[in-house]
Design a protein around this motif. Structure first.
Motif, mmCIF file in Angstrom:
data_model
loop_
_atom_site.group_PDB
_atom_site.id
_atom_site.type_symbol
_atom_site.label_atom_id
_atom_site.label_comp_id
_atom_site.label_asym_id
_atom_site.label_seq_id
_atom_site.Cartn_x
_atom_site.Cartn_y
_atom_site.Cartn_z
ATOM 1 N N CYS A 443 0.804 -1.228 0.000
ATOM 2 C CA CYS A 443 0.000 0.000 0.000
ATOM 3 C C CYS A 443 0.831 1.269 0.000
ATOM 4 O O CYS A 443 0.299 2.358 -0.195
ATOM 5 C CB CYS A 443 -0.906 0.060 1.227
ATOM 6 N N CYS A 458 -0.990 -3.493 8.514
ATOM 7 C CA CYS A 458 -1.479 -2.445 7.631
ATOM 8 C C CYS A 458 -2.984 -2.293 7.845
ATOM 9 O O CYS A 458 -3.728 -3.254 7.680
ATOM 10 C CB CYS A 458 -1.193 -2.790 6.170
ATOM 11 N N CYS A 461 -4.913 -2.901 4.231
ATOM 12 C CA CYS A 461 -5.048 -4.179 3.525
ATOM 13 C C CYS A 461 -4.821 -5.365 4.442
ATOM 14 O O CYS A 461 -4.860 -6.508 3.993
ATOM 15 C CB CYS A 461 -4.082 -4.242 2.350
ATOM 16 N N TYR A 463 -2.152 -6.474 5.723
ATOM 17 C CA TYR A 463 -0.835 -7.108 5.633
ATOM 18 C C TYR A 463 -0.221 -7.116 7.033
ATOM 19 O O TYR A 463 -0.349 -6.145 7.781
ATOM 20 C CB TYR A 463 0.036 -6.308 4.663
HETATM 21 ZN ZN ZN Z 1 -1.330 -2.491 3.063
#
Ligand code: ZN
Ligand code: ADP
Ligand code: ZN
Length: 724
Positions: A443, A458, A461, A463
């Motif tokens: 991202c 994150c 998203c 992650y």
């Molecule tokens: Zn991300």
């Protein structure tokens, strides 16, 4: 010539599909049919019956099976859904897919609309008497020992009971049965004597029962809006009609259901996405049968059939949860207005911080505004004060003044809420030696440090990676968290106030369905405590001993690129501040900022939300932004930037020439990369809605036909509420 059935199917294509009638049975508009589609079979809804087919009738396939003898969806709902699909540019089938509970989108007979009841089996009674179970199982056995209870009663008395029920049923200790709905009238509880303002509001809406009229009920949390709803629902019930009450989140529902039931003495049907599919279908069907008189639900409940509609209420109408942000991007508040008009009933929009859209409608005379200015029971509104954070020695982001106020509050035996709209420990992890910071590879944004789980996550998203021990670039061990999230504030407050319970309320601590309720239940008592949390704490739930609200940092909201950021910030500050001093004790609100001179904060604190909203509206009018203009956003994303650019350029070229149309872009989205996908957008604006809507369908069809469209994921958002 054989009749042709025009069917809406759950596929993302903006068209209807033609079929020949089934071999047996007579299909009508609004009934469901099972049809062949490619190699699949799909359940669709008959939208029209015509004589002509777009394709020669000889090539048409036949409906495999008729699923309903009559219409499942009544003409009003059919018409509203067609309107909604057209307005929000959905595929017709997608609108039906949103309107129908999942269980009704399958080729199965309708489920019985009896109530689900649970009782002890013989073995269950022995188990109960033996007292050998513990925890949730024991609680459930104890509850049912006094007699059978409906699923709804169980949900009210033991939230989360289904897990225990499953275990016990598997062991043969419980029995489930289906019985006709039993209106077990509770003795209705007594309504308080309504204030003059409340009476005026009830009288105004009550006078318009039986005809379409939108009302905006403007009153802060705790001003008595729910009492107004209740009084009106009573009138609607007395007329033998149905009331639909929409709320933004289920988190608000359990308390509200209890209150509605106790006051009205009737069954309240609840419709939201966390319900089991069977329960949802049952509630929907009971509303359709007219046996459900009061329906409470979240966004998708706006599609509930209301054959005897009397009133629609949208609580917290400003809440962005009413807008669906993927697939069929409808707005439940706006749709509630459309339905109310079609049904010929009043619609009541309630909020302490009305959306600028609704305020503009009220100003233009389309809505009638009702005010609740006084808070029943409260001595006076909370006192709000700005703390200038500049040149202060901060303790994990908290100023001495803020910490001092928390200390005074808990010393008095009262509760303080420290508000920060960020989860995790710190929004950034930085290397002090070389300046490296942990970023999301997918991202291009900083990863949030979650110290308790030793992870970097994150928030865009999801992650995740482990927290590195040393800097991956220079190898230094000097990694420093920058900024504060709720987890860090919790830690700092625990260290500062070791003798006071500190409770953190955010998505991490309340992942379990009922954890939120349970956490808050521990705060009902008159004990000192400190709450740390995100916007989950902004609404609902009366905390009578909470007298201080400390807002740690709102500056992100003052810098956002989204033109709605100011409105959102004002709403959030007012909603959070409203948590202070709800009962007899006066409340105090502190707002920490690096920008004490910011005009929005100034006007909000000096003159309140209404004045701040007026200024924001004047600004929007000046630069012609919604609600004074209308927007449609084309979003596109793809693994490669060139694919996005090519599609958006082609989409731009496919636009008709129209001087009334303003076009911004193609441009990168405010987050140009998310979850490894490049994102871009094209924004269309017009001061006149029909300019936009006149060209949208044909443009959409042109976009579908673009070769470059196959390489991107794209969507059209009519009246987008954020530009991300
Ligand atoms: Zn991300
Ligand atoms: P809102 O829905 O605006 O947040 P509520 O209707 O929940 O406000 O009212 C807040 C509190 O004040 C509730 O505890 C409610 O029972 C109480 N209340 C509301 N109206 C009155 C009234 N007229 N007299 C006494 N108490 C009231
Ligand atoms: Zn480094």
């Amino acid at each position: 010539m054989p009749a042709v059935l025009r069917v809406a199917l759950p596929v993302p294509l903006p068209s209807l599909f033609d079929y020949l009638p089934p071999a047996t049975g007579v299909a009508c508009v609004g009934s469901r049919v099972l049809v062949p589609f490619g190699r699949h079979k799909l359940v669709g809804v008959v939208v029209a019956i015509g004589a002509e087919a777009a394709v020669g009738s000889s090539r048409l396939k036949q409906v495999l099976r008729l699923l309903d003898d009559g219409a499942l969806l009544d003409p009003e709902l059919m018409q509203t859904l067609a309107w909604a699909a057209d307005y929000w540019l959905g595929a017709p089938g997608e609108a039906y897919a949103n309107a129908l509970p999942l269980a009704l989108r399958e080729a199965k007979p309708l489920p019985p609309i009896g109530d689900e009841y649970w009782s002890l089996s013989g073995a269950g009674r022995s188990e109960h008497d033996a007292g050998s179970r513990r925890g949730g199982s024991k609680a459930l056995l104890d509850l049912l020992a006094a007699g059978a209870l409906s699923a709804q009663e169980l949900s009210e008395r033991q939230p989360g009971w289904r897990d225990a029920a499953r275990r016990l049923a598997a062991a043969g200790l419980l029995e489930r049965s289906e019985r006709p709905p039993l209106d077990r009238p509770l003795p209705p509880s007594l309504a308080p004597q309504l204030s003059d303002e409340q009476q005026q509001a009830v009288a105004a809406v009550g006078a318009d029962l039986g005809q379409y009229q939108p009302f905006l009920l403007d009153g802060v949390t705790g001003s008595g809006k729910t009492e107004v709803y209740l009084a009106l629902i009573e009138q609607v019930l007395a007329q033998g009609r149905q009331a639909l009450l929409l709320v933004p989140e289920i988190g608000l529902a359990p308390q509200t259901v209890r209150r509605l039931r106790e006051r009205l003495g009737v069954i309240v049907e609840v419709l939201h996405s966390n319900l089991s599919e069977g329960d949802r279908a049952r509630a929907w069907l009971r509303a359709r049968a007219g046996s459900a008189r009061v329906i409470l639900g979240t966004r998708s409940a706006v599609f509930t059939p209301l054959p005897q509609a009397g009133l629609i209420i949208v609580d917290e109408e400003h809440d962005s949860a009413y807008k669906q942000q993927e697939g069929f991007r409808y707005h439940a508040r706006d749709l509630a207005l459309v339905r109310a008009r079609a049904l010929g009933v009043p619609v009541l929009l309630g909020s302490g911080t009305p959306s600028l859209e609704s305020l503009a409608n009220a100003e233009a005379g389309r809505y009638r505004t009702l005010h609740l200015r006084a808070r029943p029971g409260a001595i006076r509104p909370p006192q709000v004060q700005i703390i200038d954070m500049r040149a202060q020695r901060l303790e994990h982001g908290m100023s001495p003044a803020l910490l001092g106020a928390v200390a005074d509050t808990v010393a008095r035996g009262e509760q303080a809420l420290v508000f920060r709209n960020r989860r995790g420990y710190a929004p950034v992890l930085l290397c002090h030696a070389c300046g490296w910071h942990a970023g999301c590879p997918r991202c291009d944004r900083p990863l949030t440090l979650h110290a308790g789980r030793r992870q970097l996550i994150c928030h865009h998203c999801d992650y995740r990676q482990r927290v590195p021990a040393v800097c991956p670039t220079c190898g230094a061990g000097d990694l420093k968290p920058q900024g504060q999230g709720t987890e860090r504030l919790e830690e700092a407050l625990l260290a500062q106030f070791p003798q006071v319970p500190v409770l953190r309320v955010d998505r991490e601590t309340t992942r379990r369905r009922d954890a939120f309720e349970q956490l808050l239940a521990t705060l009902r008592d008159d004990q000192p405590a400190i709450l740390v949390g995100t916007q989950m704490l902004a609404k609902g739930h009366d905390l009578p001993n909470l007298t201080l609200v400390a807002i740690v940092g709102v500056d992100e909201g003052l810098h956002s690129v989204d033109f709605r950021a100011g409105e959102r910030l004002a709403q959030l500050v007012v909603q959070v501040a409203g948590r202070a001093g709800r009962a007899r004790k006066p409340g105090r609100v502190l707002l920490q900022t690096h920008q004490p001179e910011h005009p929005l904060l100034r006007s909000l604190l000096a003159h309140g939300y209404a004045a701040a909203a007026r200024e924001l509206l004047a600004e929007r009018r000046l630069i012609q932004l919604p609600p004074y203009s209308h927007q449609v956003l084309l979003r596109a994303e793809a693994p490669q930037r060139e694919q996005v650019d090519a599609f958006l350029a082609a989409a731009h070229a496919a636009l008709p020439v129209n001087a009334q149309l303003q076009i911004a872009g193609p441009m990168p989205a405010p987050m140009p990369l998310r979850a490894g996908r490049h994102r871009g957008q094209l924004l269309l604006e017009a001061s006149n809605r029909s300019t936009l809507h006149g060209m949208l369908r044909s443009w959409q069809l042109a976009l579908i036909a673009l070769p470059s469209a196959r390489k991107v994921r794209w969507s059209l958002d009519v009246d987008p509420i954020d530009l991300y």
